[in-house]
Each structure stands twice: as C-alpha cells, then as structure tokens.
Motif scaffolding. Structure first.
Motif, PDB file in Angstrom:
ATOM      1  N   ASN B  84       0.817  -1.207   0.000  1.00  0.00           N
ATOM      2  CA  ASN B  84       0.000   0.000   0.000  1.00  0.00           C
ATOM      3  C   ASN B  84       0.847   1.252   0.000  1.00  0.00           C
ATOM      4  N   LYS B  85       1.928   1.220   0.767  1.00  0.00           N
ATOM      5  CA  LYS B  85       2.778   2.405   0.822  1.00  0.00           C
ATOM      6  C   LYS B  85       3.412   2.675  -0.537  1.00  0.00           C
ATOM      7  N   GLU B  86       3.888   1.606  -1.182  1.00  0.00           N
ATOM      8  CA  GLU B  86       4.531   1.812  -2.473  1.00  0.00           C
ATOM      9  C   GLU B  86       3.540   2.313  -3.504  1.00  0.00           C
ATOM     10  N   ILE B  87       2.346   1.753  -3.495  1.00  0.00           N
ATOM     11  CA  ILE B  87       1.357   2.178  -4.488  1.00  0.00           C
ATOM     12  C   ILE B  87       0.958   3.623  -4.244  1.00  0.00           C
ATOM     13  N   SER B  88       0.808   3.989  -2.989  1.00  0.00           N
ATOM     14  CA  SER B  88       0.352   5.353  -2.727  1.00  0.00           C
ATOM     15  C   SER B  88       1.435   6.367  -3.008  1.00  0.00           C
ATOM     16  N   ARG B  89       2.667   5.890  -3.304  1.00  0.00           N
ATOM     17  CA  ARG B  89       3.655   6.856  -3.745  1.00  0.00           C
ATOM     18  C   ARG B  89       3.405   7.264  -5.181  1.00  0.00           C
ATOM     19  N   PHE B  90       2.841   6.358  -5.992  1.00  0.00           N
ATOM     20  CA  PHE B  90       2.658   6.661  -7.402  1.00  0.00           C
ATOM     21  C   PHE B  90       1.325   7.305  -7.670  1.00  0.00           C
ATOM     22  N   MET B  91       0.282   6.771  -7.103  1.00  0.00           N
ATOM     23  CA  MET B  91      -1.005   7.414  -7.321  1.00  0.00           C
ATOM     24  C   MET B  91      -1.790   7.347  -6.024  1.00  0.00           C
ATOM     25  N   SER B  92      -2.496   8.382  -5.757  1.00  0.00           N
ATOM     26  CA  SER B  92      -3.231   8.401  -4.502  1.00  0.00           C
ATOM     27  C   SER B  92      -4.499   7.598  -4.672  1.00  0.00           C
ATOM     28  N   VAL B  93      -4.702   6.661  -3.781  1.00  0.00           N
ATOM     29  CA  VAL B  93      -5.828   5.751  -3.919  1.00  0.00           C
ATOM     30  C   VAL B  93      -7.136   6.477  -3.678  1.00  0.00           C
ATOM     31  N   ASN B  94      -7.069   7.544  -2.870  1.00  0.00           N
ATOM     32  CA  ASN B  94      -8.300   8.296  -2.612  1.00  0.00           C
ATOM     33  C   ASN B  94      -8.824   8.942  -3.878  1.00  0.00           C
ATOM     34  N   LYS B  95      -7.871   9.480  -4.664  1.00  0.00           N
ATOM     35  CA  LYS B  95      -8.297  10.113  -5.901  1.00  0.00           C
ATOM     36  C   LYS B  95      -8.918   9.083  -6.819  1.00  0.00           C
ATOM     37  N   LEU B  96      -8.374   7.871  -6.780  1.00  0.00           N
ATOM     38  CA  LEU B  96      -8.924   6.833  -7.629  1.00  0.00           C
ATOM     39  C   LEU B  96     -10.306   6.429  -7.145  1.00  0.00           C
ATOM     40  N   LYS B  97     -10.486   6.440  -5.814  1.00  0.00           N
ATOM     41  CA  LYS B  97     -11.791   6.055  -5.280  1.00  0.00           C
ATOM     42  C   LYS B  97     -12.875   7.019  -5.733  1.00  0.00           C
ATOM     43  N   TYR B  98     -12.468   8.279  -5.913  1.00  0.00           N
ATOM     44  CA  TYR B  98     -13.454   9.268  -6.351  1.00  0.00           C
ATOM     45  C   TYR B  98     -14.078   8.863  -7.678  1.00  0.00           C
ATOM     46  N   PHE B  99     -13.264   8.277  -8.543  1.00  0.00           N
ATOM     47  CA  PHE B  99     -13.765   7.984  -9.871  1.00  0.00           C
ATOM     48  C   PHE B  99     -14.652   6.758  -9.904  1.00  0.00           C
ATOM     49  N   PHE B 100     -14.615   5.963  -8.853  1.00  0.00           N
ATOM     50  CA  PHE B 100     -15.443   4.765  -8.871  1.00  0.00           C
ATOM     51  C   PHE B 100     -16.658   4.890  -7.966  1.00  0.00           C
ATOM     52  N   ALA B 101     -16.901   6.075  -7.459  1.00  0.00           N
ATOM     53  CA  ALA B 101     -18.054   6.271  -6.589  1.00  0.00           C
ATOM     54  C   ALA B 101     -19.266   6.571  -7.443  1.00  0.00           C
ATOM     55  N   VAL B 102     -19.798   5.510  -8.049  1.00  0.00           N
ATOM     56  CA  VAL B 102     -20.930   5.698  -8.944  1.00  0.00           C
ATOM     57  C   VAL B 102     -22.093   4.887  -8.423  1.00  0.00           C
ATOM     58  N   ASP B 103     -23.248   5.185  -8.942  1.00  0.00           N
ATOM     59  CA  ASP B 103     -24.388   4.331  -8.655  1.00  0.00           C
ATOM     60  C   ASP B 103     -25.170   4.129  -9.946  1.00  0.00           C
ATOM     61  N   THR B 104     -26.214   3.335  -9.849  1.00  0.00           N
ATOM     62  CA  THR B 104     -26.902   2.896 -11.063  1.00  0.00           C
ATOM     63  C   THR B 104     -27.507   4.063 -11.817  1.00  0.00           C
ATOM     64  N   ARG B 105     -28.074   4.994 -11.057  1.00  0.00           N
ATOM     65  CA  ARG B 105     -28.756   6.120 -11.711  1.00  0.00           C
ATOM     66  C   ARG B 105     -27.777   6.926 -12.523  1.00  0.00           C
ATOM     67  N   TYR B 106     -26.572   7.120 -11.941  1.00  0.00           N
ATOM     68  CA  TYR B 106     -25.554   7.898 -12.662  1.00  0.00           C
ATOM     69  C   TYR B 106     -25.137   7.177 -13.936  1.00  0.00           C
ATOM     70  N   VAL B 107     -24.927   5.849 -13.822  1.00  0.00           N
ATOM     71  CA  VAL B 107     -24.454   5.107 -14.986  1.00  0.00           C
ATOM     72  C   VAL B 107     -25.470   5.170 -16.113  1.00  0.00           C
ATOM     73  N   LEU B 108     -26.749   4.995 -15.758  1.00  0.00           N
ATOM     74  CA  LEU B 108     -27.770   5.041 -16.801  1.00  0.00           C
ATOM     75  C   LEU B 108     -27.836   6.402 -17.465  1.00  0.00           C
ATOM     76  N   LYS B 109     -27.805   7.455 -16.641  1.00  0.00           N
ATOM     77  CA  LYS B 109     -27.895   8.793 -17.222  1.00  0.00           C
ATOM     78  C   LYS B 109     -26.677   9.104 -18.084  1.00  0.00           C
ATOM     79  N   LYS B 110     -25.521   8.642 -17.619  1.00  0.00           N
ATOM     80  CA  LYS B 110     -24.313   8.929 -18.375  1.00  0.00           C
ATOM     81  C   LYS B 110     -24.313   8.203 -19.715  1.00  0.00           C
ATOM     82  N   LEU B 111     -24.782   6.960 -19.709  1.00  0.00           N
ATOM     83  CA  LEU B 111     -24.840   6.229 -20.966  1.00  0.00           C
ATOM     84  C   LEU B 111     -25.805   6.898 -21.939  1.00  0.00           C
TER      85      LEU B 111
END
Lengths: 89, 302
Positions: B84-111
């Motif tokens: 975890n420490k090594e990975i968080s040196r390259f990319m912050s996992v929190n920022k990545l989590k932001y991009f996967f915080a979706v739900d069904t309604r969002y996915v349908l509307k986005k499509l």
C-alpha cells in the motif's frame, strides 16, 4: 493468418520499446554541442518570466527535465535491454 | 469510534471528506469478525487475530500451529502495508476512489448522455467547497467505472465477433486488448503533452483524461453490436451516429475545462494565440475519436 487482419496491431512490448527509444532520443540531445546551434540553448529558453512561458521554453524545460531525471534509469534500462537482446535475440 | 464499532452499517455523520465517497466498513469489520468466524483456517482478518491472543486455544488444539498462523498473518499484514505504501507513492488511492463512486442512476444517465448528448442542457461540473462532486451527485463528473467496464465488454465483444466469423484464437484476443490499451495510452500521453506545452492551466488530471478517452469504448460497443446484427450498412450508420454523439460530448465536456472562461482581467496581449490553440486541442481530440473507433472496429465487422 488471423493476425494479418489486425492492421498495425500493438503489443505491450512494442509500447515499452517505443517508450525506451523515444526517451533515449530526447536524452541524447546535448545542449552545448547541438541545441545551441539552433538557438535552443540554455540561455535562449528561459526568457520571459511572465505568466506563461511560450512553447519553446516549455519544450526546452521538458528536454532538460527528461535529461536530468531519466539519466540514471535510462542507463539501467538500456543495459538490461542490451543484455536481454544479446541473450534472447 | 465506539459508535462505529457497534453499528458498522449505519451511515454516521461523516467528519472527513472521503467518507462521502464510500461507507467504508472495512475498519469496522474486524470488530464483527472476532465473533463471526467459525473456520479459523480461513481467518483473513489480521487485526482481529492480534486481538485474539487470549483466545488461542479456542481455534486450534495445537498451540504451535496457532502461533505459526498468527506469525503468518502478521507477515501478510506487513506485506500488505508495504504494498500500500509503495502504491500510494505513485497514485493516490483516494483520488482513484473518487472515480469509482458511482451508482446505477448515474451510470444510466451517463450512458444516455453518451449516446444522445444533444438534449443535455447543463454541462458544468459542480463543485462543493473547492472539491469536485463525486459522480454520484453530479452527472457531469467524469468517472472511471464506465470506461473500465466498456473496455472489458469491448474485448469480449471482439472475441465474440471473431468467433462468429470463425477467425478466433486466444492470442488474437490478447492482441486486441493490448492494441486498444496502447491506443488509449498514446492518446492520453499526447493530450498531456499538448496541454503541458501550451501551458493550459486546467484542472484536468491524468485520471480525467483517461476517463474521457475511455468513453469512446461505449460508442465502439454500440457500433460493433449494430454491425453484427444489421450487417455492413448497420455498421456504417451506427459508426456515423456514435461518432457525432461522441464528438459533441467531448467538445462540450472539454470546452468547460480547457477553454478559458470569459474573465475581465484576461491576458489579452500575451495570449493572443492561446484561445486558438486551446480550440485546436479540443477539436483535434474530438476528431480523433471517430478515427480510432473506425480503426479498432472495422476488422471485426467484415
């Protein structure tokens, strides 16, 4: 025969090769001997200290930073490549 | 903290920013695990093992095996922390989590927006006290869930299309996957390079660019499906439709982020060439999409 239909198919290995070759090409540009002849030397780039430097200054900064940062890793990666290509063709 | 341990599932008032993203129950889980595990051989909860020092004889009859199991789990924990420490040196996992915080309604509307963007009115990405809103709350925010799923679906669809035409072999699938991945990487690198060279101070991070260039896979899937179902005519019609929709979508989305907003104190004298170049970048990105869609799908639909 199926692979012929994939016009210009890439593999990840070719991507790595391309990256190594491009980085080598940028790192080889020597400032005094080469870039000064084009007016791209170290004294020509950093002129404007305004808000945004122009394209030329950005490119020169990029070249210099690639040269500084990637010098040691490139030595290692190139040596590894040479050894591997000698051994495995 | 005690409140969270007794009710791990309850959505308590989040004091920190990133608990808006996920209801992270992993920190509260070990409190449940110490009562909930019946098969000690598969006990993966490291911290609860350390707390269970006094309950050793309950798990194994042999104390040596017990000690070995605890040592192994502490080793695994150390390895996990190091990774975890090594990975968080390259990319912050929190920022990545932001991009996967979706739900069904969002996915349908986005499509829907990706396939038919012409009726969508408001393209602004909304902010909440300087941080962009998660995709759950704002339909204009980019996400990485749709591009990832679309990429995998595209690979599977390519395999199916080749299988229908009896041209399938397993290495072709890997080749198709790596070709598509390489094109995404090339496009993101070219975008980053052009944004850097033209000193466009936008808040487009690398992940945003990966997200925007991954949206074309939705168009590709639609095109290939139509090509398989309706033959070559259907393929060209679907190609034209998804190209136009995708170009419109990209131009409208990137226009907000790259092109400067009309500010009264804009540097008009020094940046006479800049709005032009920013427009060029946006248009070039948009024009690149149909080319890539055609390139990557034409061999699948003969």
């Amino acid at each position: 025969m199926e692979l012929k239909s994939f016009y210009m198919a890439f593999t990840l290995y070719s991507l790595i090769q391309t990256a190594i070759l491009c980085t080598n090409a940028i790192a080889v540009l020597h400032e005094e001997r080469f870039l000064s002849k084009f007016g791209w030397g170290v004294d020509h780039g950093v002129g404007g200290f305004g808000d945004d430097p122009g394209i030329k200054a950005q490119i020169l900064t990029l070249i210099r930073s690639v040269r500084t940062v990637m010098r040691v890793p490139l030595i290692i990666v190139n040596s590894a490549c040479i050894v591997l290509l000698l051994l495995f063709g | 903290m005690k409140y969270q341990q007794t009710k791990p599932r309850a959505r308590a008032a989040p004091p920190t920013a990133d608990s808006v993203l996920f209801d992270d129950t992993s920190s509260a889980a070990p409190a449940m695990n110490s009562q909930g595990y019946y098969t000690p051989g598969y006990n993966m909860a490291g911290p609860s093992n350390n707390m269970q020092g006094g309950a050793g004889p309950d798990l194994f009859a042999d104390p040596m095996a017990n000690a070995a199991m605890m040592y192994g789990s502490s080793l695994a924990n150390q390895g996990k922390d190091m990774v975890n420490k090594e990975i968080s040196r390259f990319m912050s996992v929190n920022k990545l989590k932001y991009f996967f915080a979706v739900d069904t309604r969002y996915v349908l509307k986005k499509l829907m927006i990706l396939m038919f963007p012409y009726t969508h009115q408001d393209w602004e990405v909304r902010y909440h006290r300087d941080t962009p809103l998660t995709p759950r709350q704002d339909v204009n925010a980019p996400d990485l869930y749709i591009p990832t799923m679309a990429f995998i679906t595209y690979i599977l669809l390519a395999g199916m299309a080749l299988g229908i035409q009896k041209r399938f072999s397993p290495e072709v699938l890997g080749l198709c996957a790596s070709t598509a991945l390489v094109w995404v990487i090339i496009e993101v690198l070219v975008m980053l390079l052009s944004l850097y060279l033209l000193t466009v101070h936008s808040d487009l991070s690398t992940f945003d660019l990966i997200a925007y260039s991954g949206y074309k896979y939705v168009g590709m899937i639609f095109t290939v499906l139509c090509g398989l179902l309706f033959g070559s005519d259907g393929y060209y019609v679907a190609l034209a439709w998804s190209s136009c929709a995708l170009m419109f979508f990209i131009v409208r989305s990137l226009k907000m982020k790259i092109l400067p907003s009309l500010s009264p104190d804009s540097m008009v004298t020094g940046s006479s060439a800049k709005p032009q170049f920013r427009l060029y970048i946006t248009v070039a990105t948009a024009v690149f999409q149909p080319i890539i869609i055609y390139w990557l799908t034409s061999h699948l639909v003969r």
